[in-house]
Scaffold this active site. Sequence first.
Site, PDB file in Angstrom:
ATOM      1  N   ARG A  20      -8.170  12.226  12.830  1.00 16.05           N
ATOM      2  CA  ARG A  20      -6.743  11.904  12.915  1.00 16.05           C
ATOM      3  C   ARG A  20      -5.884  13.165  12.987  1.00 16.05           C
ATOM      4  O   ARG A  20      -6.193  14.182  12.376  1.00 16.05           O
ATOM      5  CB  ARG A  20      -6.361  11.009  11.734  1.00 16.05           C
ATOM      6  N   LYS A  79       0.834  -1.209   0.000  1.00  7.63           N
ATOM      7  CA  LYS A  79       0.000   0.000   0.000  1.00  7.63           C
ATOM      8  C   LYS A  79       0.875   1.269   0.000  1.00  7.63           C
ATOM      9  O   LYS A  79       0.618   2.198  -0.762  1.00  7.63           O
ATOM     10  CB  LYS A  79      -0.922  -0.037   1.228  1.00  7.63           C
ATOM     11  N   SER A  80       1.881   1.280   0.852  1.00  7.30           N
ATOM     12  CA  SER A  80       2.735   2.480   0.948  1.00  7.30           C
ATOM     13  C   SER A  80       3.421   2.767  -0.388  1.00  7.30           C
ATOM     14  O   SER A  80       3.481   3.917  -0.838  1.00  7.30           O
ATOM     15  CB  SER A  80       3.817   2.273   2.012  1.00  7.30           C
ATOM     16  N   GLN A  93       4.690   9.146   7.330  1.00  2.67           N
ATOM     17  CA  GLN A  93       3.770  10.074   6.660  1.00  2.67           C
ATOM     18  C   GLN A  93       4.209  11.517   6.865  1.00  2.67           C
ATOM     19  O   GLN A  93       4.192  12.317   5.924  1.00  2.67           O
ATOM     20  CB  GLN A  93       2.344   9.852   7.168  1.00  2.67           C
ATOM     21  N   GLY A 124      -5.157   8.069   5.508  1.00  5.44           N
ATOM     22  CA  GLY A 124      -4.264   9.025   6.169  1.00  5.44           C
ATOM     23  C   GLY A 124      -3.013   9.261   5.341  1.00  5.44           C
ATOM     24  O   GLY A 124      -2.475  10.376   5.299  1.00  5.44           O
ATOM     25  N   ASP A 129       1.767  -1.273  11.896  1.00  6.64           N
ATOM     26  CA  ASP A 129       0.479  -1.706  11.337  1.00  6.64           C
ATOM     27  C   ASP A 129       0.178  -3.180  11.630  1.00  6.64           C
ATOM     28  O   ASP A 129      -0.953  -3.636  11.445  1.00  6.64           O
ATOM     29  CB  ASP A 129       0.447  -1.484   9.821  1.00  6.64           C
TER      30      ASP A 129
HETATM   31  C1  S3P Z   1       2.390   4.734   6.297  1.00  4.64           C
HETATM   32  C2  S3P Z   1       2.996   5.050   7.483  1.00  4.64           C
HETATM   33  C3  S3P Z   1       2.489   4.625   8.786  1.00  4.64           C
HETATM   34  C4  S3P Z   1       1.502   3.471   8.658  1.00  4.64           C
HETATM   35  C5  S3P Z   1       0.496   3.729   7.563  1.00  4.64           C
HETATM   36  C6  S3P Z   1       1.190   3.880   6.228  1.00  4.64           C
HETATM   37  C7  S3P Z   1       2.965   5.244   5.040  1.00  4.64           C
HETATM   38  O1  S3P Z   1       1.829   5.716   9.405  1.00  4.64           O
HETATM   39  O2  S3P Z   1       0.845   3.246   9.881  1.00  4.64           O
HETATM   40  O3  S3P Z   1      -0.429   2.656   7.477  1.00  4.64           O
HETATM   41  O4  S3P Z   1       2.654   4.718   3.958  1.00  4.64           O
HETATM   42  O5  S3P Z   1       3.764   6.185   5.124  1.00  4.64           O
HETATM   43  P1  S3P Z   1       2.618   6.817  10.293  1.00  4.64           P
HETATM   44  O6  S3P Z   1       3.545   7.514   9.412  1.00  4.64           O
HETATM   45  O7  S3P Z   1       1.541   7.722  10.811  1.00  4.64           O
HETATM   46  O8  S3P Z   1       3.275   6.029  11.373  1.00  4.64           O
END
Ligand code: S3P
Length: 426
Positions: free
Chosen positions: A119, A19-20, A167, A91, A313
Amino acid sequence: MEITRVNGLKGEITVPGDKSISHRSIMMGAIADGDTEVTGFLMGQDCLSTIECFRKMGIEIDVSPDIVTVHGKGLHGLKEPAGILNVGNSGTTMRLISGILSGQPFTTTIDGDESIRKRPMRRIIEPLTRMGVKITSISNNGCAPLQVSGEYRLKGINYVSNVASAQVKSAVLFAGLYADSETTFTEPHLSRNHTEIMLKSFGVNIKTSGSTCTITPGDGLHGHKIYVPGDISSAAYFLVAGLITPDSEIVLKNVGVNPTRTGILTIAKKMGADIELINETNIDGRLSADIVVRSSELKGTTIKGDIIPFLIDELPVISVMAAFAKGKTVIKDARELKVKESDRIKYMVNNLNAMGAEAEGTEDGMIIHGGKPLHGAVIETANDHRIAMSMAVAGLGADGVTRIPDYKCVDISYPGFFNTLELLKH
Ligand code: S3P
């Protein structure tokens, strides 16, 4: 959806794309010069939200079952969207896109669903404001909807974040592409580094040292081919399912094993898991492997400190693994769990206890006394995909029927999750 106990999960599966990495391929592809062709893209709702946001800003994106092509328009090619940008439940989309919008000379409103509106966004508002952007929480509560009035040229900053968050880091690095000088970002513990790796593959000058990275703005990004490996966060459900159900052997094909994501493998091994990595490969700095998992006798452990961002996660499904392990598991330093798609400490503790486990929520984690026999219950997911899938895994090792009324939320990150589970049953 109803889940009952299984004896023996067997077979080979391929989990959907990371996903990332999928989100980032669209974002960087959109602001690159030329085309970016993505294979293995995750067609989950979150990533589809990212595609829609960029289409609204004039980016053509062709989606076919095997390949997604982003027709990039360069760093300054986005156009002002006609209405708001809707990120849905994502998010990652909201925070990362804010960094890109910071460098666009127009005003945008970004909003999403009920969960997104709870959030915390001050963590990006603060550094982006320091870079010269006007970014406000419209309801004045530090949450979405956000209004971003970007600037053609931003100020490079040296930012020390008090939260380890990929993020936040990515939002600042994206804004750094539009700055007049270098931008340095330091976090308390290194978080997942997909942005750094992908920016480098697009030709950006970015250097990392420990939990600090520095981006030097240059002449832009260059479109290219991106291959997305399977998401270890999705593989995690079947990994734990294979460990806790008797007589199981599952091969998880082609899973991304970037070291900033493999905390679950380290912890599972510490708990006594029989896991083997085979066929390891490296494409453009992205590591992947097939993971072989077999039923195991597990014991409790302590999970804290630097490893937390590497498994953040996976903590919901790790708490399920702990409920099936002998002895006590303590999870600390994971306060962030409270501000994910739901309060994951509260919902995992409540759901596990409803099934007969002995779990306790703490300020920054959970304490689980494992080994209690679990029985079916009605699961409250708070529409959080990771709660739904983690509790489905718990149901595979429980007596009676586990019911998940709003099971459809799994489509956020893993469309087809329940079909794949059926394939492994014998
Ligand atoms: C993600 C970073 C994580 C993770 C989210 C995806 C990303 O969040 O929990 O599901 O793709 O950068 P945080 O950066 O808030 O820890």
